[in-house]
Design an enzyme around this catalytic site. Structure first.
Site, mmCIF file in Angstrom:
data_model
loop_
_atom_site.group_PDB
_atom_site.id
_atom_site.type_symbol
_atom_site.label_atom_id
_atom_site.label_comp_id
_atom_site.label_asym_id
_atom_site.label_seq_id
_atom_site.Cartn_x
_atom_site.Cartn_y
_atom_site.Cartn_z
ATOM 1 N N ASN A 151 -5.826 0.249 -1.182
ATOM 2 C CA ASN A 151 -7.016 -0.188 -1.347
ATOM 3 C C ASN A 151 -7.625 -0.360 0.174
ATOM 4 O O ASN A 151 -8.996 0.008 0.326
ATOM 5 C CB ASN A 151 -7.113 -1.845 -2.042
ATOM 6 C CG ASN A 151 -6.134 -2.736 -1.305
ATOM 7 O OD1 ASN A 151 -4.748 -2.030 -0.922
ATOM 8 N ND2 ASN A 151 -6.140 -3.892 -1.426
ATOM 9 N N GLU A 249 3.617 -9.155 -0.116
ATOM 10 C CA GLU A 249 2.314 -9.471 -0.081
ATOM 11 C C GLU A 249 1.755 -8.828 -1.416
ATOM 12 O O GLU A 249 1.597 -7.427 -1.516
ATOM 13 C CB GLU A 249 1.538 -9.081 0.939
ATOM 14 C CG GLU A 249 0.397 -10.004 1.291
ATOM 15 C CD GLU A 249 -1.023 -9.387 0.654
ATOM 16 O OE1 GLU A 249 -1.293 -10.012 -0.586
ATOM 17 O OE2 GLU A 249 -1.615 -8.373 1.159
ATOM 18 N N CYS A 283 -7.359 -7.805 -2.718
ATOM 19 C CA CYS A 283 -6.432 -8.652 -3.106
ATOM 20 C C CYS A 283 -6.964 -10.097 -2.974
ATOM 21 O O CYS A 283 -6.542 -11.273 -3.647
ATOM 22 C CB CYS A 283 -4.839 -8.599 -2.638
ATOM 23 S SG CYS A 283 -4.838 -8.648 -0.824
ATOM 24 N N GLU A 461 2.345 -12.549 7.091
ATOM 25 C CA GLU A 461 2.288 -11.639 7.739
ATOM 26 C C GLU A 461 1.139 -12.364 9.032
ATOM 27 O O GLU A 461 0.713 -13.410 8.538
ATOM 28 C CB GLU A 461 1.497 -10.498 7.488
ATOM 29 C CG GLU A 461 2.225 -9.771 6.163
ATOM 30 C CD GLU A 461 1.874 -8.356 5.874
ATOM 31 O OE1 GLU A 461 0.831 -8.315 4.797
ATOM 32 O OE2 GLU A 461 2.360 -7.316 6.132
HETATM 33 O O1 TXE Z 1 0.526 -0.322 -6.612
HETATM 34 P P1 TXE Z 1 2.007 -0.162 -6.337
HETATM 35 P P2 TXE Z 1 -0.413 0.439 -7.703
HETATM 36 C C1 TXE Z 1 -2.337 -4.283 -7.604
HETATM 37 C C2 TXE Z 1 -3.328 -4.073 -8.507
HETATM 38 C C3 TXE Z 1 -3.241 -2.658 -9.084
HETATM 39 C C4 TXE Z 1 -1.751 -2.692 -9.267
HETATM 40 C C5 TXE Z 1 -0.915 -1.515 -9.311
HETATM 41 O O2 TXE Z 1 -3.279 -4.853 -9.657
HETATM 42 O O3 TXE Z 1 -3.699 -2.494 -10.053
HETATM 43 O O4 TXE Z 1 -1.289 -3.627 -8.127
HETATM 44 O O5 TXE Z 1 -1.416 -0.623 -8.383
HETATM 45 C C6 TXE Z 1 4.852 1.905 -3.398
HETATM 46 N N1 TXE Z 1 9.726 1.328 -4.430
HETATM 47 N N2 TXE Z 1 -2.349 -4.056 -6.275
HETATM 48 O O6 TXE Z 1 0.398 0.894 -8.900
HETATM 49 O O7 TXE Z 1 2.538 0.789 -7.450
HETATM 50 C C7 TXE Z 1 3.682 2.975 -3.688
HETATM 51 O O8 TXE Z 1 3.858 4.230 -3.750
HETATM 52 C C8 TXE Z 1 9.024 1.230 -3.342
HETATM 53 C C9 TXE Z 1 -2.678 -5.174 -5.424
HETATM 54 O O9 TXE Z 1 -0.973 1.459 -7.120
HETATM 55 O O10 TXE Z 1 2.354 -1.468 -6.046
HETATM 56 C C10 TXE Z 1 2.672 2.336 -2.694
HETATM 57 O O11 TXE Z 1 2.910 2.830 -1.383
HETATM 58 N N3 TXE Z 1 7.898 1.509 -3.174
HETATM 59 C C11 TXE Z 1 -2.565 -4.733 -4.048
HETATM 60 C C12 TXE Z 1 2.986 0.811 -2.837
HETATM 61 O O12 TXE Z 1 3.984 0.917 -3.408
HETATM 62 C C13 TXE Z 1 7.000 1.612 -4.342
HETATM 63 C C14 TXE Z 1 -2.795 -3.426 -3.516
HETATM 64 C C15 TXE Z 1 1.928 0.012 -3.631
HETATM 65 O O13 TXE Z 1 1.852 0.594 -4.859
HETATM 66 C C16 TXE Z 1 7.855 1.509 -5.231
HETATM 67 C C17 TXE Z 1 -2.649 -2.455 -4.560
HETATM 68 C C18 TXE Z 1 9.348 1.426 -5.646
HETATM 69 N N4 TXE Z 1 9.874 1.498 -6.776
HETATM 70 C C19 TXE Z 1 -2.409 -2.871 -5.834
HETATM 71 N N5 TXE Z 1 6.758 1.862 -6.461
HETATM 72 C C20 TXE Z 1 -2.601 -5.817 -2.969
HETATM 73 N N6 TXE Z 1 -1.847 -6.688 -2.929
HETATM 74 O O14 TXE Z 1 -3.461 -5.759 -2.012
HETATM 75 C C21 TXE Z 1 5.549 2.016 -6.108
HETATM 76 N N7 TXE Z 1 5.710 1.852 -4.717
#
Ligand code: TXE
Length: 481
Positions: A151, A249, A283, A461
């Site tokens: 994001n 986070e 977020c 953080e």
């Molecule tokens: O995030 P992911 P996604 C929320 C938001 C969104 C949902 C899913 O609701 O719809 O999360 O989004 C890495 N081991 N937020 O699926 O998968 C991944 O490659 C290690 C809130 O896109 O959590 C990426 O680099 N790493 C949020 C990172 O995790 C892993 C911002 C985040 O992706 C992994 C984004 C694993 N097993 C989404 N699986 C905020 N807090 O700002 C994935 N990743």
């Protein structure tokens, strides 16, 4: 086609197994590049480079470290137009936003921690009467992992990397596979700034392959992660048996509490922003709007009229307020809440439709959407949607709105609009959130602790909190005669 490579030991390298994934331009809905889908062999290479660089980097003087980080900050600023364009194309966010917020903040992250490390100090405890002196040595952990989301790509990537490096660690980092381009460019910038080889290594790929390999690596002793709550829980379950240090986070479902005594004009303009900035994909967005019933109807009509003036358009168009959502999959997820709005307990007041943008008909555009709900327990108020959707609901008393604000599994941030000081004090104390804004939103001072409670994560953080996370405190007790 833009081909992205891993940045390991100061060099750009293709993935060992030659596996690639497509990278999309969400504004056009088309593939425009490819990125490595790195495996554990690439993560191992990155780890080895980091391990080799660690003894020297952790002994670099603070002045030298600070100088290199400042130089990175300076080059990011010099390359702002190019980086902002890359970010906007990769993510779908308005170019104006990338120029004003994302890239300047990435530079500030490095500059802030370049300065902070020169002020970071530890404590001494004299055991009076026992002839002993204790002091706390804060040492870098070694090789640490940083995993960031899509994001705010470069903004959040550097928010982790900068303190990790400042504290003397070497890093294996992975940006989101959905938005890899600016992280890719950061490698070049680090080389130009004179960051020694291997101090920062950037591997690209899917969370389930590359991310998982970082988390599973037995010698990467700390993981700083920002992303979804489900992913955070999974990472914690993998890392816990290895006793890794974790900073998570995660998501939010943040309440925005609006009282009749607030500065109405300021509140209205800010609430439009806190609802739909970055297509609602922050977020910290205030996705649950609670309005005191005496001004509810007035607010509803003024808010909808303000929202209807937002222009949904191509990210590069200077008129655009709301760009494209980050991916087709995310658009579908967000749309499913709109398609099921009635069943999920809501009534759409405004928006809810996809937008066809001229010359970008396949892009992932959605109208900013306002939904009225009657029960805070409904799905629309309980689940993180992470898109351009907010809900509205009236309340009658401070007690009632406080209860609703806290009655959710998340606890990242909250916003309160009031000019009543007593109420401000009562509410800010009782609200369950890591960050509370009063009469403002997303005002950031990088010295402050940043993070959430409940399902929004663990750890903080920002400022010295980040430097504490990226160091191990060691107690040294010296007895003298
Ligand atoms: O995030 P992911 P996604 C929320 C938001 C969104 C949902 C899913 O609701 O719809 O999360 O989004 C890495 N081991 N937020 O699926 O998968 C991944 O490659 C290690 C809130 O896109 O959590 C990426 O680099 N790493 C949020 C990172 O995790 C892993 C911002 C985040 O992706 C992994 C984004 C694993 N097993 C989404 N699986 C905020 N807090 O700002 C994935 N990743």
């Amino acid at each position: 086609m833009v081909t992205i490579q891993n940045y390991i030991n100061g060099e750009y390298l293709p993935p060992v197994a030659d596996r690639w994934i497509a990278n999309y331009d969400p504004s056009m809905g088309e593939v425009y590049g490819q990125i490595p889908n790195s495996g554990s062999e690439d993560v191992e290479k990155a780890y080895q480079a980091a391990k080799e660089a660690f003894p020297s980097w952790s002994n670099t003087t603070l002045e030298e470290r600070s100088k290199i980080l400042s130089k990175i900050a300076q080059i990011i600023t010099e390359r702002l137009p190019e980086l902002a364009e890359a970010e906007s194309k990769d993510n779908g966010k308005p170019l104006s936003l990338a120029k004003a917020i994302d890239i300047p903040r990435a530079s500030s992250n490095f500059q802030f921690f370049a300065n902070a490390i020169t002020q970071f100090a530890s404590e001494a405890h004299e055991s009076v009467g026992l002839n002993a002196m204790n002091f706390t040595l804060r040492q870098p952990i070694g090789v640490v992992g940083c995993i960031s989301p899509w994001n705010l790509p470069l903004y959040l990537f550097t928010w982790k990397i900068a303190p990790a490096l400042a504290a003397g660690n070497c890093v294996v980092a992975k940006p989101s596979e959905v938005t890899p381009v600016t992280a890719y460019l950061l490698g070049e910038i680090c080389n130009e700034a004179g960051l020694p080889k291997g101090v920062l290594n950037i591997v690209h790929g899917l969370g389930t392959t590359t991310g998982q390999a970082i988390v599973e690596h037995p010698d990467i002793k700390a993981i700083s992660f920002t992303g979804g709550t489900k992913t955070g829980a999974h990472i914690a379950s993998v890392a816990a048996p290895m006793f890794k240090k974790l900073s998570l986070e995660l998501g939010g479902k943040n309440p925005n509490l609006i009282f009749a005594d607030c500065n109405y004009e300021k509140m209205l303009a800010t609430t439009v922003r806190s609802s739909f900035a970055n297509q609602g994909q922050i977020c910290l967005c205030g996705s649950r709007i609670f309005v005191e019933s005496t001004i509810y109807e007035q607010f509803k009509s003024d808010f909808i009229s303000a929202v209807s003036q937002l222009t949904v358009g191509h990210p590069f168009d200077s008129e655009t307020n709301v760009g494209a959502l980050v991916s087709k999959a995310h658009l579908e997820k967000v749309k499913s809440y709109i398609d099921n709005a009635t069943e999920y307990g809501g009534r759409i007041l405004y928006g809810g439709k996809e937008v066809l943008v001229e010359n970008a008909e396949n892009g992932y555009y959605l109208q900013p959407t306002v939904i009225e709900v009657e029960d805070n327990q409904c799905k629309l108020n309980q689940e993180e949607i992470f898109g351009p959707i907010v809900t509205l609901m009236p309340f009658d008393s401070e007690e009632e709105v406080l209860e609703m604000a806290n009655d959710v599994s998340y606890g990242l941030s909250a916003t309160i609009w009031t000019n009543n000081l007593n109420r401000t004090m009562r509410l800010t104390k009782q609200i369950q959130a890591g960050i509370v804004w009063v009469n403002t939103w997303l005002m950031r001072d990088l010295r402050t602790p940043f993070g959430g409670v409940k399902n929004s994560g663990v750890g903080r953080e920002g400022g010295f909190e980040a430097l504490r996370f990226f160091t191990e405190p060691k107690n040294i007790c010296i007895k003298y005669d």
